[in-house]
Design an enzyme around this catalytic site. Structure first.
Site, PDB file in Angstrom:
ATOM      1  N   GLY A 117      54.821 -25.156  49.650  1.00 50.87           N
ATOM      2  CA  GLY A 117      54.300 -26.232  50.467  1.00 50.87           C
ATOM      3  C   GLY A 117      53.527 -27.272  49.692  1.00 50.87           C
ATOM      4  O   GLY A 117      53.324 -28.385  50.184  1.00 50.87           O
ATOM      5  N   SER A 154      48.222 -27.773  44.068  1.00 52.09           N
ATOM      6  CA  SER A 154      48.160 -26.359  44.443  1.00 52.09           C
ATOM      7  C   SER A 154      47.103 -26.234  45.518  1.00 52.09           C
ATOM      8  O   SER A 154      45.926 -26.511  45.268  1.00 52.09           O
ATOM      9  CB  SER A 154      47.800 -25.477  43.242  1.00 52.09           C
ATOM     10  OG  SER A 154      47.471 -24.157  43.667  1.00 52.09           O
ATOM     11  N   SER A 170      45.758 -23.652  47.007  1.00 54.37           N
ATOM     12  CA  SER A 170      44.736 -22.657  46.680  1.00 54.37           C
ATOM     13  C   SER A 170      44.005 -22.979  45.385  1.00 54.37           C
ATOM     14  O   SER A 170      42.851 -22.588  45.182  1.00 54.37           O
ATOM     15  CB  SER A 170      45.364 -21.267  46.559  1.00 54.37           C
ATOM     16  OG  SER A 170      46.213 -21.204  45.412  1.00 54.37           O
ATOM     17  N   ARG A 222      51.555 -24.759  53.704  1.00 55.57           N
ATOM     18  CA  ARG A 222      52.660 -25.521  54.266  1.00 55.57           C
ATOM     19  C   ARG A 222      52.208 -26.514  55.326  1.00 55.57           C
ATOM     20  O   ARG A 222      52.914 -27.483  55.623  1.00 55.57           O
ATOM     21  CB  ARG A 222      53.712 -24.567  54.841  1.00 55.57           C
ATOM     22  CG  ARG A 222      53.218 -23.629  55.930  1.00 55.57           C
ATOM     23  CD  ARG A 222      54.275 -22.562  56.227  1.00 55.57           C
ATOM     24  NE  ARG A 222      53.907 -21.616  57.258  1.00 55.57           N
ATOM     25  CZ  ARG A 222      53.208 -20.511  57.047  1.00 55.57           C
ATOM     26  NH1 ARG A 222      52.782 -20.216  55.819  1.00 55.57           N
ATOM     27  NH2 ARG A 222      52.943 -19.675  58.043  1.00 55.57           N
ATOM     28  N   GLU A 256      59.248 -19.333  56.675  1.00 56.11           N
ATOM     29  CA  GLU A 256      57.870 -18.872  56.748  1.00 56.11           C
ATOM     30  C   GLU A 256      57.339 -18.750  58.175  1.00 56.11           C
ATOM     31  O   GLU A 256      56.630 -17.797  58.488  1.00 56.11           O
ATOM     32  CB  GLU A 256      56.962 -19.803  55.937  1.00 56.11           C
ATOM     33  CG  GLU A 256      57.255 -19.770  54.445  1.00 56.11           C
ATOM     34  CD  GLU A 256      56.197 -20.476  53.622  1.00 56.11           C
ATOM     35  OE1 GLU A 256      55.027 -20.048  53.656  1.00 56.11           O
ATOM     36  OE2 GLU A 256      56.526 -21.478  52.971  1.00 56.11           O
ATOM     37  N   HIS A 293      82.400 -30.891  49.190  1.00 54.88           N
ATOM     38  CA  HIS A 293      83.213 -30.601  48.004  1.00 54.88           C
ATOM     39  C   HIS A 293      83.214 -29.117  47.654  1.00 54.88           C
ATOM     40  O   HIS A 293      83.763 -28.727  46.625  1.00 54.88           O
ATOM     41  CB  HIS A 293      82.722 -31.433  46.811  1.00 54.88           C
ATOM     42  CG  HIS A 293      82.937 -32.901  46.988  1.00 54.88           C
ATOM     43  ND1 HIS A 293      84.044 -33.567  46.502  1.00 54.88           N
ATOM     44  CD2 HIS A 293      82.196 -33.829  47.642  1.00 54.88           C
ATOM     45  CE1 HIS A 293      83.973 -34.849  46.829  1.00 54.88           C
ATOM     46  NE2 HIS A 293      82.858 -35.036  47.518  1.00 54.88           N
ATOM     47  N   LYS A 343      52.725 -11.553  45.365  1.00 57.64           N
ATOM     48  CA  LYS A 343      51.609 -12.023  44.523  1.00 57.64           C
ATOM     49  C   LYS A 343      50.774 -10.857  44.039  1.00 57.64           C
ATOM     50  O   LYS A 343      50.346 -10.822  42.873  1.00 57.64           O
ATOM     51  CB  LYS A 343      50.742 -13.012  45.315  1.00 57.64           C
ATOM     52  CG  LYS A 343      51.420 -14.352  45.581  1.00 57.64           C
ATOM     53  CD  LYS A 343      50.540 -15.238  46.445  1.00 57.64           C
ATOM     54  CE  LYS A 343      51.231 -16.543  46.762  1.00 57.64           C
ATOM     55  NZ  LYS A 343      50.427 -17.411  47.645  1.00 57.64           N
TER      56      LYS A 343
END
Length: 359
Positions: free
Chosen positions: A67, A109, A111, A161, A245, A261, A354
């Site tokens: 996000g 970022s 966080s 997000r 999410e 294609h 994580k």
């Protein structure tokens, strides 16, 4: 909106605010409905970072993940032909090999602790590139303040997000500061007002046959494939990630004319693999041959698809049009979460990954 094939499910409940809140424990709906306010607040937050013009001929690299990265892609699409220097989004542990000291690197970022983005910040530092940071804090903010790098303060308390307006406006404003494009401040403000009208039209107080609720019911029980074109390519990716999410569903994004294609041939076997649906994110300013391709592609895949939908951007400017479909996709993902009875907030799989990486 146009549809081909058969809808996936009949109406199974009223998609009211109360029904959504019954599963939405972290009030993701409130954050989505606040998109117009986020656009306006984002402008103020960028100005509060007190940045001077950078004028870097090497263009702009936006480094981020998830996000936090989507804002760079949406900003690049919004600028379109008005971009005067390269604008590139990197979702990796390093910067593009052509990055030079004359490049501006925006590290985003939410966080402030995203390891890939921290690695990009350190790479930019080693190169001597111009750096800007957008974050709520964490290690990224600490390093930036130690280095005297401008920090755009993102608001806390959101899922990353849900900060899509903040990271997009940050990328647009930094692009203007480094000479990669014009300032679009007035267009952002107009887009905020336009989005307010769409919130009323598609939000939880709208009728049960409103566009967002109809799409959610039509996609229920299917694996959605979202196709973008032109400025809607990053929006299609945003839809895919929001369905992943918020609704906890597998979903995929594609791009016209490229999918004609290769991917179009794969739809022949779709019924053997599951129930797949297609959503084409059209734009009022798209090449006429692309519009013809949407019609023909829909006709060809409809017999194998559980549902096919075509929706078009709303608005005049590129920012208005982009955020009209960002809002629509966010609402569709929340309505689908409600229909499935899943909480859109927690992303347990991401958290487990994580933890495993840290260990």
């Amino acid at each position: 909106m146009s549809e081909g094939g058969h809808a996936a499910s009949p109406m199974i409940e009223v998609l009211s605010r109360d029904a959504i809140r019954a599963v939405d424990t972290t009030r993701q709906l409130d954050d989505v409905l606040a998109l117009p306010q986020h656009l306006r607040d984002a402008l103020w937050r960028v100005e509060s970072a007190i940045m001077s013009e950078l004028n870097t001929p090497g263009g702009l690299v936006v480094a981020g993940m998830g996000g936090s990265a989507i804002g760079g892609a949406l900003a690049r699409a919004a600028l379109g032909d008005h971009a005067s220097r390269p604008i590139f989004v990197t979702r990796a542990y390093g910067l593009p090999p052509w990055t030079t000291p004359d490049t501006t690197v925006l590290c985003t970022s939410y966080s402030g602790n995203t390891e890939e983005t921290l690695a990009c910040y350190e790479s930019a530092s080693a190169l001597g590139a111009h750096r800007v940071v957008a974050t709520t804090g964490g290690r990224l903010a600490e390093m930036a303040r130690d280095d005297g790098v401008p920090v755009i303060p993102l608001p806390g308390g959101l899922q990353p997000r849900a900060a899509v307006a903040y990271v997009t406006v940050s990328a647009l404003e930094v692009a203007a500061l480094c000479g990669a494009g014009p300032r679009l401040t007035s267009e952002i403000d107009v887009a905020a007002s336009h989005t307010e009208h769409l919130v009323a039209e598609w939000g939880p107080e709208s009728g049960e046959h409103s566009l967002a609720k109809t799409l959610a019911r039509g996609l229920l029980g299917t694996t959605p494939v979202i196709a973008g074109m032109g400025i809607t390519v990053p929006v299609a990716y945003r839809w895919k990630t929001q369905l992943n999410e918020n609704a906890k569903l597998p979903a995929f994004s594609s791009e016209l004319p490229e999918l004609d294609h290769n991917e179009i041939a794969g739809w022949e076997g779709a019924p053997d693999s599951g129930r797949f649906s297609a959503v084409f994110l059209d734009d009022s300013d798209i090449h006429p041959r692309i519009k013809e391709r949407i019609e023909l592609t829909t006709q060809l895949i409809a017999p194998a698809a559980a549902a096919c939908f075509r929706v078009e951007t709303r608005g005049q400017t590129s920012i208005e049009r982009i955020f009209s479909l960002v809002l629509l996709g966010d609402l569709v993902s929340l309505y689908l979460a409600t229909l499935r009875g899943v909480d859109p907030g927690p992303v347990d799989a991401l958290d487990r990954l994580k933890r495993a990486l840290r260990e």
